[in-house]
Design a protein around this motif. Structure first.
Motif, PDB file in Angstrom:
ATOM      1  N   CYS A  88       0.794  -1.223   0.000  1.00  0.00           N
ATOM      2  CA  CYS A  88       0.000   0.000   0.000  1.00  0.00           C
ATOM      3  C   CYS A  88       0.830   1.278   0.000  1.00  0.00           C
ATOM      4  CB  CYS A  88      -0.923   0.013   1.217  1.00  0.00           C
ATOM      5  SG  CYS A  88      -2.039  -1.389   1.310  1.00  0.00           S
ATOM      6  N   SER A  89       2.127   1.175   0.304  1.00  0.00           N
ATOM      7  CA  SER A  89       2.944   2.381   0.429  1.00  0.00           C
ATOM      8  C   SER A  89       4.172   2.298  -0.469  1.00  0.00           C
ATOM      9  CB  SER A  89       3.403   2.568   1.881  1.00  0.00           C
ATOM     10  OG  SER A  89       2.288   2.688   2.742  1.00  0.00           O
ATOM     11  N   ALA A  90       4.590   3.452  -0.938  1.00  0.00           N
ATOM     12  CA  ALA A  90       5.811   3.560  -1.748  1.00  0.00           C
ATOM     13  C   ALA A  90       7.036   3.507  -0.838  1.00  0.00           C
ATOM     14  CB  ALA A  90       5.780   4.877  -2.523  1.00  0.00           C
ATOM     15  N   PRO A  91       8.224   3.335  -1.409  1.00  0.00           N
ATOM     16  CA  PRO A  91       9.447   3.388  -0.588  1.00  0.00           C
ATOM     17  C   PRO A  91       9.500   4.681   0.225  1.00  0.00           C
ATOM     18  CG  PRO A  91       9.958   2.596  -2.782  1.00  0.00           C
ATOM     19  CD  PRO A  91       8.527   3.046  -2.824  1.00  0.00           C
ATOM     20  N   SER A  92      10.162   4.615   1.373  1.00  0.00           N
ATOM     21  CA  SER A  92      10.236   5.776   2.249  1.00  0.00           C
ATOM     22  C   SER A  92      11.642   5.913   2.808  1.00  0.00           C
ATOM     23  CB  SER A  92       9.223   5.641   3.393  1.00  0.00           C
ATOM     24  OG  SER A  92       9.513   4.488   4.176  1.00  0.00           O
ATOM     25  N   GLY A  93      11.868   7.041   3.531  1.00  0.00           N
ATOM     26  CA  GLY A  93      13.120   7.239   4.247  1.00  0.00           C
ATOM     27  C   GLY A  93      14.275   7.752   3.421  1.00  0.00           C
ATOM     28  N   GLY A  94      14.030   8.041   2.153  1.00  0.00           N
ATOM     29  CA  GLY A  94      15.131   8.459   1.292  1.00  0.00           C
ATOM     30  C   GLY A  94      15.573   9.894   1.527  1.00  0.00           C
ATOM     31  N   HIS A  95      16.856  10.145   1.223  1.00  0.00           N
ATOM     32  CA  HIS A  95      17.416  11.489   1.360  1.00  0.00           C
ATOM     33  C   HIS A  95      18.470  11.660   0.272  1.00  0.00           C
ATOM     34  CE1 HIS A  95      18.868  15.171   3.239  1.00  0.00           C
ATOM     35  NE2 HIS A  95      20.109  14.719   3.057  1.00  0.00           N
ATOM     36  N   VAL A  96      18.576  12.877  -0.291  1.00  0.00           N
ATOM     37  CA  VAL A  96      19.580  13.154  -1.314  1.00  0.00           C
ATOM     38  C   VAL A  96      20.197  14.524  -1.059  1.00  0.00           C
ATOM     39  CG1 VAL A  96      17.878  14.127  -2.924  1.00  0.00           C
ATOM     40  CG2 VAL A  96      20.056  13.231  -3.797  1.00  0.00           C
ATOM     41  N   ASP A  97      21.489  14.621  -1.326  1.00  0.00           N
ATOM     42  CA  ASP A  97      22.213  15.895  -1.273  1.00  0.00           C
ATOM     43  C   ASP A  97      22.993  16.069  -2.561  1.00  0.00           C
ATOM     44  OD1 ASP A  97      21.570  16.732   1.408  1.00  0.00           O
ATOM     45  OD2 ASP A  97      22.970  15.197   2.143  1.00  0.00           O
ATOM     46  N   VAL A  98      23.231  17.324  -2.908  1.00  0.00           N
ATOM     47  CA  VAL A  98      24.200  17.646  -3.956  1.00  0.00           C
ATOM     48  C   VAL A  98      25.498  18.014  -3.249  1.00  0.00           C
ATOM     49  CG1 VAL A  98      24.785  19.184  -5.869  1.00  0.00           C
ATOM     50  CG2 VAL A  98      22.417  18.413  -5.566  1.00  0.00           C
ATOM     51  N   VAL A  99      26.596  17.329  -3.606  1.00  0.00           N
ATOM     52  CA  VAL A  99      27.870  17.517  -2.907  1.00  0.00           C
ATOM     53  C   VAL A  99      28.976  17.815  -3.911  1.00  0.00           C
ATOM     54  CG1 VAL A  99      27.159  16.006  -1.009  1.00  0.00           C
ATOM     55  CG2 VAL A  99      28.406  15.044  -2.948  1.00  0.00           C
ATOM     56  N   ASP A 100      30.095  18.387  -3.367  1.00  0.00           N
ATOM     57  CA  ASP A 100      31.255  18.661  -4.224  1.00  0.00           C
ATOM     58  C   ASP A 100      32.236  17.497  -4.146  1.00  0.00           C
ATOM     59  OD1 ASP A 100      32.518  18.888  -1.777  1.00  0.00           O
ATOM     60  OD2 ASP A 100      32.659  21.080  -1.843  1.00  0.00           O
ATOM     61  N   VAL A 101      33.429  17.708  -4.721  1.00  0.00           N
ATOM     62  CA  VAL A 101      34.430  16.634  -4.781  1.00  0.00           C
ATOM     63  C   VAL A 101      34.804  16.159  -3.393  1.00  0.00           C
ATOM     64  CG1 VAL A 101      36.783  16.084  -5.502  1.00  0.00           C
ATOM     65  CG2 VAL A 101      35.304  17.431  -6.989  1.00  0.00           C
ATOM     66  N   ALA A 102      34.810  17.068  -2.429  1.00  0.00           N
ATOM     67  CA  ALA A 102      35.198  16.709  -1.068  1.00  0.00           C
ATOM     68  C   ALA A 102      34.043  16.084  -0.284  1.00  0.00           C
ATOM     69  CB  ALA A 102      35.695  17.943  -0.326  1.00  0.00           C
ATOM     70  N   GLY A 103      32.887  15.944  -0.909  1.00  0.00           N
ATOM     71  CA  GLY A 103      31.744  15.353  -0.237  1.00  0.00           C
ATOM     72  C   GLY A 103      30.958  16.319   0.612  1.00  0.00           C
ATOM     73  N   ARG A 104      31.225  17.642   0.448  1.00  0.00           N
ATOM     74  CA  ARG A 104      30.518  18.635   1.226  1.00  0.00           C
ATOM     75  C   ARG A 104      29.215  19.036   0.529  1.00  0.00           C
ATOM     76  NH1 ARG A 104      36.046  21.892   1.562  1.00  0.00           N
ATOM     77  NH2 ARG A 104      35.440  21.995  -0.643  1.00  0.00           N
ATOM     78  N   LYS A 105      28.184  19.143   1.309  1.00  0.00           N
ATOM     79  CA  LYS A 105      26.894  19.564   0.789  1.00  0.00           C
ATOM     80  C   LYS A 105      26.995  20.998   0.283  1.00  0.00           C
ATOM     81  CE  LYS A 105      22.112  20.150   2.346  1.00  0.00           C
ATOM     82  NZ  LYS A 105      21.203  19.970   3.522  1.00  0.00           N
ATOM     83  N   VAL A 106      26.471  21.259  -0.907  1.00  0.00           N
ATOM     84  CA  VAL A 106      26.568  22.595  -1.503  1.00  0.00           C
ATOM     85  C   VAL A 106      25.174  23.137  -1.795  1.00  0.00           C
ATOM     86  CG1 VAL A 106      28.854  22.215  -2.481  1.00  0.00           C
ATOM     87  CG2 VAL A 106      26.819  21.604  -3.813  1.00  0.00           C
ATOM     88  N   ARG A 107      25.105  24.470  -1.784  1.00  0.00           N
ATOM     89  CA  ARG A 107      23.843  25.147  -2.089  1.00  0.00           C
ATOM     90  C   ARG A 107      23.981  26.052  -3.306  1.00  0.00           C
ATOM     91  NH1 ARG A 107      19.911  26.902  -3.554  1.00  0.00           N
ATOM     92  NH2 ARG A 107      18.089  27.739  -2.489  1.00  0.00           N
ATOM     93  N   PHE A 108      25.135  26.717  -3.433  1.00  0.00           N
ATOM     94  CA  PHE A 108      25.433  27.543  -4.602  1.00  0.00           C
ATOM     95  C   PHE A 108      26.670  26.981  -5.280  1.00  0.00           C
ATOM     96  CE2 PHE A 108      23.021  30.266  -1.798  1.00  0.00           C
ATOM     97  CZ  PHE A 108      22.150  30.911  -2.658  1.00  0.00           C
ATOM     98  N   VAL A 109      26.625  26.900  -6.611  1.00  0.00           N
ATOM     99  CA  VAL A 109      27.748  26.302  -7.358  1.00  0.00           C
ATOM    100  C   VAL A 109      27.993  27.118  -8.614  1.00  0.00           C
ATOM    101  CG1 VAL A 109      27.194  23.998  -6.500  1.00  0.00           C
ATOM    102  CG2 VAL A 109      26.267  24.764  -8.699  1.00  0.00           C
ATOM    103  N   SER A 110      29.225  27.008  -9.130  1.00  0.00           N
ATOM    104  CA  SER A 110      29.544  27.648 -10.407  1.00  0.00           C
ATOM    105  C   SER A 110      29.293  26.649 -11.527  1.00  0.00           C
ATOM    106  CB  SER A 110      31.010  28.092 -10.415  1.00  0.00           C
ATOM    107  OG  SER A 110      31.850  26.981 -10.675  1.00  0.00           O
ATOM    108  N   PRO A 111      29.175  27.128 -12.748  1.00  0.00           N
ATOM    109  CA  PRO A 111      28.959  26.212 -13.872  1.00  0.00           C
ATOM    110  C   PRO A 111      30.141  25.263 -14.097  1.00  0.00           C
ATOM    111  CG  PRO A 111      28.366  28.447 -14.484  1.00  0.00           C
ATOM    112  CD  PRO A 111      29.092  28.543 -13.181  1.00  0.00           C
ATOM    113  N   ASN A 112      31.285  25.588 -13.501  1.00  0.00           N
ATOM    114  CA  ASN A 112      32.466  24.747 -13.678  1.00  0.00           C
ATOM    115  C   ASN A 112      32.660  23.750 -12.528  1.00  0.00           C
ATOM    116  OD1 ASN A 112      33.197  26.176 -16.050  1.00  0.00           O
ATOM    117  ND2 ASN A 112      34.041  27.825 -14.773  1.00  0.00           N
ATOM    118  N   SER A 113      31.718  23.699 -11.614  1.00  0.00           N
ATOM    119  CA  SER A 113      31.840  22.826 -10.448  1.00  0.00           C
ATOM    120  C   SER A 113      31.708  21.360 -10.847  1.00  0.00           C
ATOM    121  CB  SER A 113      30.767  23.162  -9.416  1.00  0.00           C
ATOM    122  OG  SER A 113      30.891  24.488  -8.949  1.00  0.00           O
TER     123      SER A 113
END
Length: 309
Positions: A185-210
């Protein structure tokens, strides 16, 4: 009847043998099944004789046909839900919020032992093979079945079976059950996603060359399990700019395409989306937003001064 001398004896014959069997004065007789040959349509008639030996014959009865065996063959299948655009894997059915209204079934191949007769077909739904716990047997036709309101009460995480029985005109029955389908009756749950840089740090603003990655974890589905995960890059209006199938890994990292990132517009927000699809065909998604910053800070102005000046 004979109002003068009375009926003294009766005899019975059938159209198969033509032999008369004495019944004495009895006006009814219980015949063994063997009195009717298998597959043949047999008629009966009675001869009545009075005390003077005068006899008369009754008309032939309606034909009686002996069925040699119950209906044979038959196959039954529960069809997966069509509520979702993604089809379920074998053995599961997707029922979002417990809604089984799109569950259907089909059957075919039930044959009477005598081709000159027909069979009556009924179907029911249960939580055990040949059980009817959710919906009692009811007539069905044209090889198809759809649930009644009672069948829609199938409990989540239960396995349901469609049972079909065929009854011939002699009352002989054959029942066949479908393979079971687990109701999820229910779809998968508990998922989470981040956009990160090469060092694995979560990013919010990025350049087109990132150099960017989508990193996800946490998707679970206790009913049917996660069948597949896909990562998309989407713009502000939901158009998909890029997609990749990642298999069914519950956690992982995938690089976002540099050639696509390089074309993204300054000041616009974009999202990395991870979609998880269960074996029941139910889908869940999570997103992480980032914004393109293609400009350096503007030139500032610095003023030097002295305290007390």
């Amino acid at each position: 009847r004979d109002d003068e001398s009375g009926v003294a004896s009766y005899a019975l014959a059938n159209s198969s043998s033509g032999v008369w069997s004495s019944l004495g004065a009895a006006t009814a007789v219980k015949l063994p099944v063997s009195a009717v040959p298998v597959g043949a349509a047999v008629q009966f008639r009675v001869r009545a004789c009075n005390t003077l030996g005068d006899c008369s014959l009754s008309p032939w009865s309606a034909g009686v046909r002996r069925m040699g065996a119950p209906p044979s063959g038959g196959s039954v299948a529960l069809l997966e839900s069509v509520l979702e655009s993604v089809q379920a894997s074998e053995g599961y059915v997707g029922a979002p919020g417990g809604d089984l209204s799109a569950l259907t079934g089909e059957w075919s191949g039930f044959e009477p032992s005598d081709a000159a007769t027909n069979v009556e077909v009924e179907a029911c739904l249960g939580t055990t093979p040949s059980g009817c716990q959710l919906e009692r047997y009811a007539p069905t036709s044209a090889g198809a079945w759809a649930p009644t309101a009672a069948a829609l009460a199938a409990p989540c995480n239960a396995t349901v079976y469609l049972s079909v029985r065929a009854t011939d005109c002699a009352g002989q029955r054959t029942a066949v059950a479908s393979a079971g389908k687990k109701v999820c009756c229910s779809a998968p749950s508990g998922g989470h996603v981040d956009v990160v840089d090469v060092a694995g740090r979560k990013v919010r603003f990025v350049s087109p060359n990132s150099t960017l990655y989508a990193r996800w974890d946490g998707f679970t589905d206790p009913c049917s399990g996660v069948r597949s995960l896909a990562v998309d890059l989407i713009d502000g209006v939901g158009d998909v700019l890029w997609t990749a199938d990642t298999g069914a890994n519950g956690a992982g990292t995938v690089p976002l395409p540099a050639d696509v990132i390089a074309t993204l517009a300054h000041g616009e927000a974009y999202r990395a989306r991870v979609s998880a699809t269960s074996h029941a065909g139910l889908n869940a998604e999570v997103t992480a937003e980032f914004t393109i910053d293609a400009s350096a800070p503007t030139t500032g102005h610095v003023t030097f001064g002295y305290a007390g000046a």
